[in-house]
Design a protein around this motif. Structure first.
Motif, mmCIF file in Angstrom:
data_model
loop_
_atom_site.group_PDB
_atom_site.id
_atom_site.type_symbol
_atom_site.label_atom_id
_atom_site.label_comp_id
_atom_site.label_asym_id
_atom_site.label_seq_id
_atom_site.Cartn_x
_atom_site.Cartn_y
_atom_site.Cartn_z
ATOM 1 N N THR A 1 -2.532 -4.364 0.364
ATOM 2 C CA THR A 1 -2.386 -3.712 -0.941
ATOM 3 C C THR A 1 -1.714 -2.348 -0.794
ATOM 4 N N LYS A 2 -2.157 -1.574 0.193
ATOM 5 C CA LYS A 2 -1.560 -0.253 0.432
ATOM 6 C C LYS A 2 -0.103 -0.386 0.875
ATOM 7 N N ASN B 1 -18.399 -10.147 10.728
ATOM 8 C CA ASN B 1 -17.368 -9.257 11.282
ATOM 9 C C ASN B 1 -15.976 -9.741 10.893
ATOM 10 N N LEU B 2 -15.774 -11.062 10.987
ATOM 11 C CA LEU B 2 -14.486 -11.639 10.627
ATOM 12 C C LEU B 2 -14.195 -11.419 9.144
ATOM 13 N N LYS B 3 -15.225 -11.595 8.324
ATOM 14 C CA LYS B 3 -15.082 -11.375 6.882
ATOM 15 C C LYS B 3 -14.675 -9.932 6.601
ATOM 16 N N SER B 4 -15.274 -8.991 7.320
ATOM 17 C CA SER B 4 -14.947 -7.577 7.151
ATOM 18 C C SER B 4 -13.505 -7.288 7.565
ATOM 19 N N ILE B 5 -13.066 -7.935 8.652
ATOM 20 C CA ILE B 5 -11.691 -7.751 9.123
ATOM 21 C C ILE B 5 -10.692 -8.281 8.099
ATOM 22 N N VAL B 6 -10.986 -9.452 7.521
ATOM 23 C CA VAL B 6 -10.109 -10.034 6.507
ATOM 24 C C VAL B 6 -10.013 -9.102 5.294
ATOM 25 N N LYS B 7 -11.152 -8.524 4.904
ATOM 26 C CA LYS B 7 -11.146 -7.578 3.784
ATOM 27 C C LYS B 7 -10.276 -6.374 4.109
ATOM 28 N N PHE C 1 5.602 0.157 -0.056
ATOM 29 C CA PHE C 1 6.888 -0.539 0.010
ATOM 30 C C PHE C 1 7.640 -0.422 -1.309
ATOM 31 N N LYS C 2 6.935 -0.631 -2.418
ATOM 32 C CA LYS C 2 7.565 -0.526 -3.742
ATOM 33 C C LYS C 2 8.100 0.884 -3.983
ATOM 34 N N GLN C 3 7.328 1.875 -3.571
ATOM 35 C CA GLN C 3 7.766 3.264 -3.743
ATOM 36 C C GLN C 3 9.024 3.538 -2.919
ATOM 37 N N GLN C 4 9.074 2.968 -1.715
ATOM 38 C CA GLN C 4 10.245 3.157 -0.861
ATOM 39 C C GLN C 4 11.494 2.544 -1.488
ATOM 40 N N ILE C 5 11.367 1.304 -1.995
ATOM 41 C CA ILE C 5 12.503 0.632 -2.616
ATOM 42 C C ILE C 5 12.975 1.398 -3.843
ATOM 43 N N LEU C 6 12.029 1.839 -4.678
ATOM 44 C CA LEU C 6 12.401 2.576 -5.892
ATOM 45 C C LEU C 6 13.101 3.888 -5.542
ATOM 46 N N TYR C 7 12.621 4.560 -4.505
ATOM 47 C CA TYR C 7 13.272 5.802 -4.067
ATOM 48 C C TYR C 7 14.722 5.535 -3.661
ATOM 49 N N GLN C 8 14.951 4.434 -2.945
ATOM 50 C CA GLN C 8 16.311 4.106 -2.511
ATOM 51 C C GLN C 8 17.210 3.756 -3.703
ATOM 52 N N LEU C 9 16.647 3.099 -4.707
ATOM 53 C CA LEU C 9 17.433 2.796 -5.903
ATOM 54 C C LEU C 9 17.842 4.081 -6.620
ATOM 55 N N LYS C 10 16.937 5.036 -6.643
ATOM 56 C CA LYS C 10 17.236 6.313 -7.312
ATOM 57 C C LYS C 10 18.306 7.106 -6.574
ATOM 58 N N GLU C 11 18.471 6.812 -5.290
ATOM 59 C CA GLU C 11 19.473 7.512 -4.499
ATOM 60 C C GLU C 11 20.860 6.874 -4.587
ATOM 61 N N LEU C 12 20.975 5.723 -5.242
ATOM 62 C CA LEU C 12 22.283 5.097 -5.427
ATOM 63 C C LEU C 12 23.150 5.942 -6.346
ATOM 64 N N SER C 13 24.448 5.810 -6.206
ATOM 65 C CA SER C 13 25.348 6.447 -7.165
ATOM 66 C C SER C 13 25.262 5.675 -8.478
#
Length: 273
Positions: A116-117, A103-109, A122-134
């Motif tokens: 990963t998700k 069970n613990l092994k499954s939780i760690v997975k 997070f990367k998509q959020q940061i990139l979106y904010q960079l695109k919104e810069l002037s």
């Protein structure tokens, strides 16, 4: 055919007929000259092999194939074989322990999948904010990124009359300095083409030894193939995804919250108790 370390360890446990600490397994192997270790710390080698192939002990370099199981007193026995000398109550306890471990092994997975998700989102959020810069703010962002990388004397040029060069700086390489120019393209959708690469190279030729193009978008295949040209300054291309990766690597505009995931390693100390 020469047996592997884990095969020798299994033979040892079978011959003794009871669970053993790794130190006991090692002593038996040496006493009976079953294997010639060629390492500086042979016991450590044996420990690593057993733990990598042991049920209930999971860490990044652990193997999927399991040859050993670990008892409640942290000794090793053969995987898939009932532990000798256990009462019915102890067998139930061992079964529960194994179930808890799975069970613990499954939780760690699940935690790793969530991480990963989270990273992707997070990367998509940061990139979106960079695109919104002037465009001006993205130029300043590019300058600060070079500062983090160790560039000196960085400067953003006049926005109106920059001649295709948005900024420049010096990078120490060995005993010399490279004069490097950069161009910042805060683009949301269109990919940067080879035409843009060639125009930038023409703008820096003769004055700078290297060029960098930052974009929040992507580069076309033709652009990626035009980074080097005989007799001309090389151009480094950094797209949006690479920008975010650099930010994470350098902790530039990025913070972290460490959530520990504990791995059971009690067996590593019980040999000495």
């Amino acid at each position: 055919m020469k047996k592997t370390i884990h095969e020798i360890a299994i033979d040892t446990i079978k011959n003794v007929g009871k669970p053993m600490f790794s130190r006991e397994i090692y002593d038996y192997i040496i006493l009976n000259d079953l294997y010639q270790f060629k390492a500086e710390n042979p016991l450590d080698v044996l420990n690593k092999v057993i733990r990598k192939h042991c049920e209930g002990i999971d860490f990044p370099s652990a193997r999927k194939q399991k040859y050993f199981q670990i008892t409640k007193d942290r000794k090793y026995w053969i995987a898939g074989v009932p532990i000798p000398g256990l009462s019915k109550e102890e067998i139930k306890t061992e079964a529960k322990s194994k179930k808890d471990s799975e069970n613990l092994k499954s939780i760690v997975k699940d935690l790793k999948d969530i991480q990963t998700k989270h990273t992707l989102a997070f990367k998509q959020q940061i990139l979106y904010q960079l695109k919104e810069l002037s465009p001006e703010s993205f130029e300043m962002f590019s300058k600060k990124l070079l500062d983090i990388y160790g560039f000196k004397k960085t400067k953003v040029t006049n926005y109106v009359k920059d001649g295709g060069i948005d900024g420049y700086g010096e990078l120490k390489v060995g005993i010399t300095h490279l004069n490097v120019a950069f161009q910042s393209k805060r683009w949301k959708n269109n990919s940067v083409s080879r035409v843009e690469i060639d125009k930038f190279r023409g703008a820096i030729q003769g004055e700078f030894e290297q060029g960098i193009i930052f974009t929040t978008s992507k580069f076309t295949k033709e652009a990626l193939g035009a980074t080097r040209k005989p007799g001309a300054a090389p151009i480094i291309l950094i797209d949006g995804e690479s920008l975010v990766d650099i930010m994470i690597e350098k902790r530039f505009g990025i913070d972290t919250e460490h959530i520990p995931v504990y791995i059971n390693a009690l067996d590593t100390i019980l040999d000495d108790l």
